[in-house]
Design an enzyme around this catalytic site. Structure first.
Site, PDB file in Angstrom:
ATOM      1  N   LYS A   9       0.811  -0.965   0.297  1.00 27.94           N
ATOM      2  CA  LYS A   9      -0.384   0.136   0.254  1.00 27.94           C
ATOM      3  C   LYS A   9       0.899   1.394   0.113  1.00 27.94           C
ATOM      4  CE  LYS A   9      -3.325  -3.076   1.800  1.00 27.94           C
ATOM      5  NZ  LYS A   9      -4.169  -3.551   0.205  1.00 27.94           N
TER       6      LYS A   9
HETATM    7  C1  LIG Z   1      -4.886  -4.862   2.131  1.00 26.96           C
HETATM    8  C2  LIG Z   1      -6.137  -5.022   1.890  1.00 26.96           C
HETATM    9  C3  LIG Z   1      -7.365  -5.363   2.655  1.00 26.96           C
HETATM   10  C4  LIG Z   1      -6.550  -5.894   4.295  1.00 26.96           C
HETATM   11  O1  LIG Z   1      -6.066  -5.001   4.699  1.00 26.96           O
HETATM   12  P1  LIG Z   1      -4.309  -6.343   4.996  1.00 26.96           P
HETATM   13  O2  LIG Z   1      -3.794  -5.171   6.201  1.00 26.96           O
HETATM   14  O3  LIG Z   1      -3.837  -7.103   3.880  1.00 26.96           O
HETATM   15  O4  LIG Z   1      -5.581  -6.851   5.884  1.00 26.96           O
HETATM   16  C5  LIG Z   1      -8.641  -4.551   2.731  1.00 26.96           C
HETATM   17  N1  LIG Z   1      -9.104  -4.312   1.314  1.00 26.96           N
HETATM   18  C6  LIG Z   1      -8.207  -3.948   0.314  1.00 26.96           C
HETATM   19  C7  LIG Z   1      -9.296  -3.398  -0.645  1.00 26.96           C
HETATM   20  C8  LIG Z   1      -7.421  -4.141  -0.062  1.00 26.96           C
HETATM   21  O5  LIG Z   1      -6.195  -3.636  -0.565  1.00 26.96           O
END
Ligand SMILES: *Cc1c(COP(=O)(O)O)cnc(C)c1O
Length: 361
Positions: free
Chosen positions: A172
């Site tokens: 991210k």
């Molecule tokens: C990464 C992600 C999540 C979950 O986040 P985690 O930190 O991996 O639990 C949920 N929704 C979207 C759209 C994501 O890209």
């Protein structure tokens, strides 16, 4: 990168400290500030952020929650874990936004909430979302895991609904390896979210300690320190991701069959992933082929398919979401991290252009 380690080292120096939350509180303070939100609650993952926020808005057994089919399983899993039912909604291929006409047909007396997902950092029109939610009397909890830094019509992703959920997983734009946070302007929602991440030991007003079952969704202090260090770099991280995406879009300007998917005119996109419409035969096969050629992308590498077609939702009655399937089958979404410098991007562009030119199947 040395700066990044400094905060972690002081967090480590203060450990073991079972009651310590100093670094988490510092992070929360500056997250609220950065996103102009009243409250930020840091948690252990984006999935936990969704779990806690959906619990906070009152989602529970017997409820239904509208979830786009155009998403990863982590959006729908917390709904199921709370005893509620995800009801999958289609998306509009011309905008990537929710198909509100389809959503309207799926609202029932049990519908409690809708979870718009700003996939690939792209954000639908806030006014459409809020009008839909108001018309049907349902709560909005945003999955803004990929959308830190995006805004549309002046509204930042994650600050449009009652709560906005973010992930800090590396990959991210804003990251700490693992982690997440919830933004809300509602003090009661924030208090519930805090109680939920800590076994309901410090309950919100009107509730007793451990009156409810919750979980350990705390963010580890060293990761809070790392997230905080990255938060100071957030403008630079965003600029860098935008530069990477613009670079690849430019480099693939004349690639056969690939057309960039540009943000809406009133959208300030975080450029999470370079996005292209694949106008070639067997487009999903092309994305998979690129993954085999070491060009990581959403559908080819991570096998992204409409969420409702995943095996764990086999028992959920559903109507096929053709728009979501069409979007996923025809979109090349390249996976970037801040490690990808121009040499890496040049390599991606060369492989993509070469394989697109040769692609016939
Ligand atoms: C990464 C992600 C999540 C979950 O986040 P985690 O930190 O991996 O639990 C949920 N929704 C979207 C759209 C994501 O890209």
């Amino acid at each position: 990168m040395q700066d990044l380690g400094e905060g972690m080292l002081s967090a480590l120096a203060s450990m073991p400290n079972p009651a310590g939350a100093e670094f988490t509180s510092g992070l929360e303070h500056d997250l609220a500030d950065t996103f102009s939100s009243e409250h930020a609650v840091a948690v252990s993952s984006g999935t936990t952020a969704l779990h806690a926020a959906l619990s906070a808005v009152g989602v529970g057994p017997g409820d239904e929650v509208l979830v786009p089919a155009l998403t990863v399983v982590m959006t729908a899993a917390p709904v199921v874990l709370l005893g509620a039912k995800p009801v999958f909604v289609d998306s509009d291929p011309s905008t990537l936004d929710l198909d509100f006409a389809d959503a309207a047909t799926k609202v029932t007396a049990r519908t409690k909430a809708i979870v718009p997902v700003h996939l690939w950092g792209r954000m639908g029109a806030p006014a459409d979302l809020l009008a839909f939610a108001a018309e049907h009397g349902i709560v909005v909890v945003e999955d803004a895991a990929q959308a830190a830094g995006t805004s549309r019509a002046g509204a930042m992703a994650g600050t449009v609904g009652a709560a906005g959920c973010f992930s800090l997983k590396d990959g991210k734009v804003l990251w700490s390896g693992e982690g997440g946070f919830v933004l809300t302007d509602d003090g009661a929602l924030a208090a519930h979210t805090r109680a939920f991440r800590g076994h309901w030991l410090t309950p919100p007003l009107g509730s007793r300690p451990q009156e409810r079952i919750a979980l350990n969704g705390r963010l580890a202090e060293p990761l809070a320190a790392l997230a905080h260090a990255n938060l100071f770099r957030f403008p630079a991280l965003l600029d860098y991701r935008r530069a990477q995406t613009a670079y690849l879009v430019r480099a693939l300007d004349s690639a056969r069959g690939l057309t960039p998917l540009l943000p809406a005119t009133d959208e300030t996109w975080n450029a999470y992933a370079p996005l292209f419409h694949i106008g070639l035969a067997n487009p999903r096969g092309f994305a998979e082929h690129l993954a085999q050629q070491e060009v990581p992308n959403s559908t080819g590498t991570f096998r992204l398919v409409p969420c409702d077609t995943r095996p764990m939702f086999a028992g959920v009655d559903r109507k096929p979401c053709h728009g979501a399937a069409e979007i996923l089958d025809h979109t090349l979404a390249l996976v970037l991290t801040e490690r990808d410098d121009e040499a890496v991007l040049d390599q991606y562009a060369a492989v993509i252009a070469r394989e697109a030119a040769a692609w016939r199947t």
